[in-house]
Design an enzyme around this catalytic site. Structure first.
Site, PDB file in Angstrom:
ATOM      1  N   PRO A   1     144.702  64.461 -29.617  1.00 37.27           N
ATOM      2  CA  PRO A   1     144.964  65.316 -28.464  1.00 37.27           C
ATOM      3  C   PRO A   1     146.211  66.185 -28.676  1.00 37.27           C
ATOM      4  O   PRO A   1     147.271  65.685 -29.019  1.00 37.27           O
ATOM      5  CB  PRO A   1     145.197  64.319 -27.321  1.00 37.27           C
ATOM      6  CG  PRO A   1     144.665  63.012 -27.821  1.00 37.27           C
ATOM      7  CD  PRO A   1     144.823  63.052 -29.299  1.00 37.27           C
ATOM      8  N   GLU A   2     146.034  67.487 -28.478  1.00 33.38           N
ATOM      9  CA  GLU A   2     147.143  68.433 -28.539  1.00 33.38           C
ATOM     10  C   GLU A   2     147.193  69.142 -27.184  1.00 33.38           C
ATOM     11  O   GLU A   2     146.555  68.682 -26.234  1.00 33.38           O
ATOM     12  CB  GLU A   2     146.941  69.414 -29.699  1.00 33.38           C
ATOM     13  CG  GLU A   2     146.718  68.695 -31.041  1.00 33.38           C
ATOM     14  CD  GLU A   2     146.465  69.629 -32.217  1.00 33.38           C
ATOM     15  OE1 GLU A   2     146.933  70.767 -32.186  1.00 33.38           O
ATOM     16  OE2 GLU A   2     145.789  69.205 -33.160  1.00 33.38           O
TER      17      GLU A   2
ATOM     18  N   LYS B   1     152.541  68.079 -25.383  1.00 35.61           N
ATOM     19  CA  LYS B   1     151.468  67.087 -25.388  1.00 35.61           C
ATOM     20  C   LYS B   1     151.727  65.965 -24.379  1.00 35.61           C
ATOM     21  O   LYS B   1     150.980  64.986 -24.350  1.00 35.61           O
ATOM     22  CB  LYS B   1     151.326  66.486 -26.794  1.00 35.61           C
ATOM     23  CG  LYS B   1     151.081  67.511 -27.890  1.00 35.61           C
ATOM     24  CD  LYS B   1     151.021  66.844 -29.253  1.00 35.61           C
ATOM     25  CE  LYS B   1     151.192  67.858 -30.367  1.00 35.61           C
ATOM     26  NZ  LYS B   1     151.289  67.202 -31.699  1.00 35.61           N
TER      27      LYS B   1
ATOM     28  N   HIS C   1     139.768  47.797 -26.025  1.00 33.43           N
ATOM     29  CA  HIS C   1     140.721  48.857 -26.333  1.00 33.43           C
ATOM     30  C   HIS C   1     141.416  49.402 -25.086  1.00 33.43           C
ATOM     31  O   HIS C   1     142.188  50.342 -25.173  1.00 33.43           O
ATOM     32  CB  HIS C   1     140.021  49.986 -27.076  1.00 33.43           C
ATOM     33  CG  HIS C   1     139.495  49.571 -28.423  1.00 33.43           C
ATOM     34  ND1 HIS C   1     140.303  49.021 -29.400  1.00 33.43           N
ATOM     35  CD2 HIS C   1     138.255  49.598 -28.935  1.00 33.43           C
ATOM     36  CE1 HIS C   1     139.577  48.740 -30.460  1.00 33.43           C
ATOM     37  NE2 HIS C   1     138.316  49.077 -30.205  1.00 33.43           N
TER      38      HIS C   1
ATOM     39  N   ARG D   1     151.188  66.458 -43.842  1.00 32.91           N
ATOM     40  CA  ARG D   1     149.911  66.430 -43.130  1.00 32.91           C
ATOM     41  C   ARG D   1     148.812  67.045 -43.986  1.00 32.91           C
ATOM     42  O   ARG D   1     149.061  67.997 -44.740  1.00 32.91           O
ATOM     43  CB  ARG D   1     149.999  67.218 -41.819  1.00 32.91           C
ATOM     44  CG  ARG D   1     150.997  66.671 -40.830  1.00 32.91           C
ATOM     45  CD  ARG D   1     150.429  65.449 -40.106  1.00 32.91           C
ATOM     46  NE  ARG D   1     151.412  64.823 -39.246  1.00 32.91           N
ATOM     47  CZ  ARG D   1     152.130  63.754 -39.594  1.00 32.91           C
ATOM     48  NH1 ARG D   1     151.984  63.194 -40.777  1.00 32.91           N
ATOM     49  NH2 ARG D   1     152.999  63.247 -38.763  1.00 32.91           N
TER      50      ARG D   1
END
Length: 272
Positions: A2-3, A58, A92, A261
């Site tokens: 998620p960004e 974020k 989870h 990255r």
DNA sequence: ACTATCCCCTGACGGC
DNA sequence: TGCCGTCAGGGGATAG
């Protein structure tokens, strides 16, 4: 992962559905996802009403009555879902926030357990300052971005990923933005001229807004508060396309390590 | 003040 | 089939 667009989409969905709801109780199944600790967190928000949601980069902030607030960061695999109060949760799911008047609950799921819910000591501005977060990617000016780039010897990729420089960009959107702008991820940020930064800023806004319209990018785990996937992954031009032909020139997309990255780019379209 | 590296954590995936 | 090693990555901590 998620960004900014995914968090924005989540904020919009939740705003429509939980504003005004009162938090009845909290169930925590994995205390490490909550800061400073589960009891402290639960005691602070129990009985409070959700007044407003805010996003910065974020981070998603839940502003409750009585000047109480907490921040959420989804990191890699976090999900925040609004579900019926009696719905069973899986292994989870680490936190359940039970809402009083609507027979529903907000549940936090996170396969990798990297995400955090953090109680704020004071306001959002103070939090942003302590975390040293830069200006939000949808609000930053070209002049400001240019100044920040001038101050660093790092690559443009590293600078855009640094939340202290500009808040909200992650690995996927950074690669997409640099491809659309024809800039190599290895280029030094300080080498960009003001007009190039101005153009880059417009592309940042265009890509992020387009992704918000398409309700985010779902590569593996991202879903919104109703469990819906986004569709911007269909519009990705370079990310996760190593070896596939560049959409613009046909040259195979390459993957290399930049700023630690996995970084995708076209060696021809992004030569400088 | 900068960069590099490790850590957290689990599922996916490749090799055998 | 199943076992095991490797990889992915945001951000915080630590080392240099």
């Amino acid at each position: 992962m998620p960004e900014l667009p995914e968090v924005e989409n989540l904020a919009r969905g939740l705003t429509a559905r939980i504003l005004g709801a009162t938090i009845m109780d909290i169930r925590c199944h994995f205390p490490a996802v909550v800061r400073p600790d589960a009891d402290c967190f639960a005691d602070a928000i129990r009985g409070r009403t959700i007044d407003k949601l805010r996003r910065h980069g974020k981070y998603l902030f839940f502003l409750l009555d009585g000047d109480v607030a907490f921040a959420l960061h989804l990191r890699m695999t976090g999900q925040l879902l609004l579900v019926p109060g009696d719905q069973r949760v899986d292994r989870h799911t680490h936190l359940e926030i039970l809402l009083a008047d609507r027979k529903s609950k907000i549940v936090y799921r996170d396969v990798r357990k990297f995400g955090r819910l953090e109680l704020l000591n004071s306001g959002v501005e103070q939090f942003v300052q302590v975390k040293k977060l830069g200006i939000d990617a949808l609000s930053i000016s070209a002049g400001h971005l240019f100044e920040l780039f001038q101050k660093t010897s790092r690559t443009i990729k590293a600078a855009l990923l640094d939340q202290r420089v500009i808040a909200g960009l992650g690995n996927i959107y950074t690669d997409e933005i640099l491809f659309r702008e024809g800039i190599s991820p290895l280029r030094k940020a300080a080498s960009l001229k003001l007009e190039q930064v101005a153009s880059l800023r417009l592309t940042i806004r265009a890509v992020l807004r387009s992704a918000v319209r398409r309700k985010g990018t779902t590569i593996s785990d991202y879903v919104d508060d109703q469990g819906q996937e986004g569709s911007f992954q269909k519009a990705l031009l370079v990310y996760s396309r190593a070896g596939e032909p560049c959409r613009r020139c046909g040259t195979p997309i390459i993957k290399q390590q930049v700023a630690g990255r996995g970084t995708y780019s076209c060696p021809l379209c992004q030569r400088a």
